[in-house]
Design a protein around this motif. Structure first.
Motif, short mmCIF file in Angstrom:
data_model
loop_
_atom_site.label_atom_id
_atom_site.label_comp_id
_atom_site.label_asym_id
_atom_site.label_seq_id
_atom_site.Cartn_x
_atom_site.Cartn_y
_atom_site.Cartn_z
N ILE A 20 -18.67 52.16 22.88
CA ILE A 20 -17.50 52.91 23.30
C ILE A 20 -16.31 52.44 22.48
O ILE A 20 -16.02 51.24 22.42
CB ILE A 20 -17.24 52.76 24.82
CG1 ILE A 20 -16.03 53.57 25.26
CG2 ILE A 20 -17.12 51.29 25.24
CD1 ILE A 20 -15.89 53.69 26.78
N ASP A 72 -12.35 55.85 23.37
CA ASP A 72 -13.36 56.26 24.36
C ASP A 72 -14.41 57.22 23.82
O ASP A 72 -15.03 57.96 24.58
CB ASP A 72 -12.70 56.85 25.62
CG ASP A 72 -12.00 55.79 26.45
OD1 ASP A 72 -11.10 56.14 27.22
OD2 ASP A 72 -12.35 54.60 26.31
N ILE A 79 -18.03 57.75 22.77
CA ILE A 79 -19.24 57.04 23.22
C ILE A 79 -20.44 57.51 22.41
O ILE A 79 -20.58 58.71 22.14
CB ILE A 79 -19.46 57.28 24.72
CG1 ILE A 79 -18.36 56.58 25.53
CG2 ILE A 79 -20.83 56.77 25.15
CD1 ILE A 79 -18.42 56.87 27.02
N SER A 105 -19.42 52.10 30.11
CA SER A 105 -18.10 52.42 30.67
C SER A 105 -17.22 51.18 30.69
O SER A 105 -17.70 50.06 30.49
CB SER A 105 -18.24 52.99 32.09
OG SER A 105 -18.80 52.02 32.96
#
Length: 115
Positions: A51, A55, A57, A70
């Motif tokens: 990540i 953000d 991923i 996360s």
């Protein structure tokens, strides 16, 4: 200096779930690209999930749809939620933080998937 500590590994049955945590209470991890790698016996270390600071991923194909990476709101912990675990997921899992050519690694946590 980043000091990463992983936790959450252990023995789990096939089809089960486990959540790994990677934390550094003294750093804001959101500025780094954070990743989970794993290394099985006799194999090279491979990237599992990452990540970025924005953000974005990415997952390796073998875990797509089963694993989720996360961050927490405090930005000091990164998680790897692992569902529908398979024996081939057995490995030592390492947390990694990357920024501007610098790599920081945790000590690793063993995940064993076996009945």
């Amino acid at each position: 200096q980043v000091h990463l500590v992983e936790s959450g590994g252990g023995l789990v049955q096939p089809g089960g779930s486990q959540r790994l945590s990677c934390t550094d209470s003294g750093s804001i991890l959101s500025i780094y690209t954070m990743a989970w790698y794993r290394q099985a016996p006799g194999k090279q270390r491979e990237l599992v999930a990452a990540i970025s600071s924005s953000d974005t991923i990415n997952y390796t194909d073998s875990v797509k749809g089963r694993f989720t990476i996360s961050r927490d709101n405090a930005e000091t912990t990164v998680y790897l939620q692992m569902n529908n675990l398979k024996p081939e997921d057995t490995a030592v899992y390492y947390c990694n933080a990357y920024l501007l050519g610098l790599n920081f690694w945790g000590q690793g946590t063993q995940v064993t998937v076996s009945s």
